[in-house]
Write a protein that holds these residues in place. Structure first.
Motif, PDB file in Angstrom:
ATOM      1  N   ASP A  42       0.474  -1.594   0.002  1.00 45.33           N
ATOM      2  CA  ASP A  42      -0.142  -0.022  -0.128  1.00 45.33           C
ATOM      3  C   ASP A  42       0.763   1.555  -0.363  1.00 45.33           C
ATOM      4  O   ASP A  42       1.559   1.254   1.300  1.00 45.33           O
ATOM      5  N   LEU A  43       0.968   2.041  -1.174  1.00 43.37           N
ATOM      6  CA  LEU A  43       2.589   2.604  -1.522  1.00 43.37           C
ATOM      7  C   LEU A  43       1.461   4.469  -1.255  1.00 43.37           C
ATOM      8  O   LEU A  43       0.274   4.822  -1.845  1.00 43.37           O
ATOM      9  N   PHE A  44       1.779   5.576  -0.527  1.00 36.95           N
ATOM     10  CA  PHE A  44       1.046   6.457   0.019  1.00 36.95           C
ATOM     11  C   PHE A  44       0.219   6.392   0.841  1.00 36.95           C
ATOM     12  O   PHE A  44      -1.055   6.394   0.569  1.00 36.95           O
ATOM     13  N   ALA A  45       0.443   5.543   1.768  1.00 33.22           N
ATOM     14  CA  ALA A  45      -0.545   4.464   2.773  1.00 33.22           C
ATOM     15  C   ALA A  45      -1.424   5.704   3.692  1.00 33.22           C
ATOM     16  O   ALA A  45      -2.562   5.189   4.222  1.00 33.22           O
ATOM     17  N   GLY A  46      -1.018   6.869   4.216  1.00 33.46           N
ATOM     18  CA  GLY A  46      -1.439   7.879   5.012  1.00 33.46           C
ATOM     19  C   GLY A  46      -1.628   6.850   6.599  1.00 33.46           C
ATOM     20  O   GLY A  46      -0.110   6.144   6.356  1.00 33.46           O
ATOM     21  N   LEU A  47      -2.896   7.331   6.766  1.00 35.80           N
ATOM     22  CA  LEU A  47      -3.070   6.252   7.870  1.00 35.80           C
ATOM     23  C   LEU A  47      -3.461   5.083   7.834  1.00 35.80           C
ATOM     24  O   LEU A  47      -3.180   4.520   9.175  1.00 35.80           O
ATOM     25  N   GLY A  48      -4.061   4.131   6.919  1.00 38.22           N
ATOM     26  CA  GLY A  48      -4.124   3.026   7.287  1.00 38.22           C
ATOM     27  C   GLY A  48      -5.427   2.484   5.964  1.00 38.22           C
ATOM     28  O   GLY A  48      -5.762   1.806   6.360  1.00 38.22           O
ATOM     29  N   THR A  49      -6.022   3.298   5.517  1.00 35.74           N
ATOM     30  CA  THR A  49      -7.521   3.911   4.839  1.00 35.74           C
ATOM     31  C   THR A  49      -6.867   2.649   4.004  1.00 35.74           C
ATOM     32  O   THR A  49      -8.645   1.729   3.956  1.00 35.74           O
ATOM     33  N   PHE A  50      -6.883   2.042   3.261  1.00 32.71           N
ATOM     34  CA  PHE A  50      -6.378   0.752   2.650  1.00 32.71           C
ATOM     35  C   PHE A  50      -5.689  -0.427   3.683  1.00 32.71           C
ATOM     36  O   PHE A  50      -6.238  -1.574   3.121  1.00 32.71           O
ATOM     37  N   ALA A  51      -4.596  -0.211   4.302  1.00 30.71           N
ATOM     38  CA  ALA A  51      -4.045  -0.688   4.695  1.00 30.71           C
ATOM     39  C   ALA A  51      -4.473  -1.967   5.188  1.00 30.71           C
ATOM     40  O   ALA A  51      -4.344  -2.753   5.762  1.00 30.71           O
ATOM     41  N   VAL A  52      -5.990  -0.825   6.384  1.00 31.90           N
ATOM     42  CA  VAL A  52      -5.865  -1.544   7.449  1.00 31.90           C
ATOM     43  C   VAL A  52      -6.841  -2.487   6.746  1.00 31.90           C
ATOM     44  O   VAL A  52      -6.641  -4.027   7.264  1.00 31.90           O
ATOM     45  N   PRO A  53      -7.792  -2.218   6.269  1.00 31.16           N
ATOM     46  CA  PRO A  53      -8.724  -3.274   6.031  1.00 31.16           C
ATOM     47  C   PRO A  53      -8.267  -4.519   4.962  1.00 31.16           C
ATOM     48  O   PRO A  53      -8.562  -5.786   4.538  1.00 31.16           O
ATOM     49  N   LEU A  54      -7.033  -4.256   4.183  1.00 30.25           N
ATOM     50  CA  LEU A  54      -6.548  -5.372   3.294  1.00 30.25           C
ATOM     51  C   LEU A  54      -5.147  -6.352   4.068  1.00 30.25           C
ATOM     52  O   LEU A  54      -5.831  -7.072   3.892  1.00 30.25           O
ATOM     53  N   ALA A  55      -5.117  -5.718   5.142  1.00 26.76           N
ATOM     54  CA  ALA A  55      -4.404  -6.621   6.455  1.00 26.76           C
ATOM     55  C   ALA A  55      -5.011  -7.665   6.457  1.00 26.76           C
ATOM     56  O   ALA A  55      -4.532  -8.490   7.965  1.00 26.76           O
TER      57      ALA A  55
END
Length: 177
Positions: A42-55
């Motif tokens: 997750d690039l340009f991940a910020g606070l995890g908007t996408f990273a958290v649900p993807l994880a």
């Protein structure tokens, strides 16, 4: 803030999506089109908007240049399958060699787009890329780079989350044939 049920405390001045409904639409589009990867960047991940649900469905490596945003994500991540890296993706994008370990990439850059990073992605063998952009012009430029590198653009989702403005968010789904 809460991303996929995980509370994250944003630092002052942190970037957030314009509306909860828009964010939900963006996350849904990313999750619906990422496939079934084992490892996602997750690039340009910020606070995890996408990273958290993807994880919740894959191992995620979140890369972000903003130290405060990354610290907030690290503090909240807990037991998620999530690693993080602080890196300026404009000046130092992940290389094709570094990208080789991922089954999929999500990127959501600022309005300037991700010119350097899409150039590296175009030279990689990553099978699936989902691009999120708040600027259709830089999305088009970055999409052209990916297509010229052999990706096929299969879907584009407009998300109108900027109420009372002409701005639109875009999600594009790219894959290698």
């Amino acid at each position: 803030m809460s991303f996929a049920g995980l509370p994250v405390t944003p630092p002052p001045g942190a970037f957030l999506q314009a509306s909860a409904e828009g964010e939900a639409a963006l996350v849904a589009a990313v999750l619906a089109n990422i496939g079934e990867p084992k490892r996602v960047a997750d690039l340009f991940a910020g606070l995890g908007t996408f990273a958290v649900p993807l994880a919740r469905k894959a191992a995620v490596h979140a890369v972000e240049g903003d130290a405060a945003a990354l610290a907030a994500l690290n503090k909240a991540a807990g037991a998620l399958r999530l690693t993080t890296e602080r890196r300026d993706l404009f000046e130092n994008p992940l290389t094709a060699k570094e990208l080789a370990r991922f089954d999929a990439v999500v990127f959501d850059p600022p309005r300037a787009g991700a010119a350097a990073q899409t150039q590296a992605l175009a030279g990689s063998k990553v099978p699936r890329v989902v691009a999120v952009s708040c600027n259709p012009a830089t999305f088009a430029r970055d999409a052209r780079t990916l297509v010229d590198g052999g990706y096929v653009l299969s879907r584009v989702y407009p998300v109108d989350q900027f109420l009372w403005s002409a701005h639109v968010e875009v999600v594009g789904v790219f894959s290698r044939p």
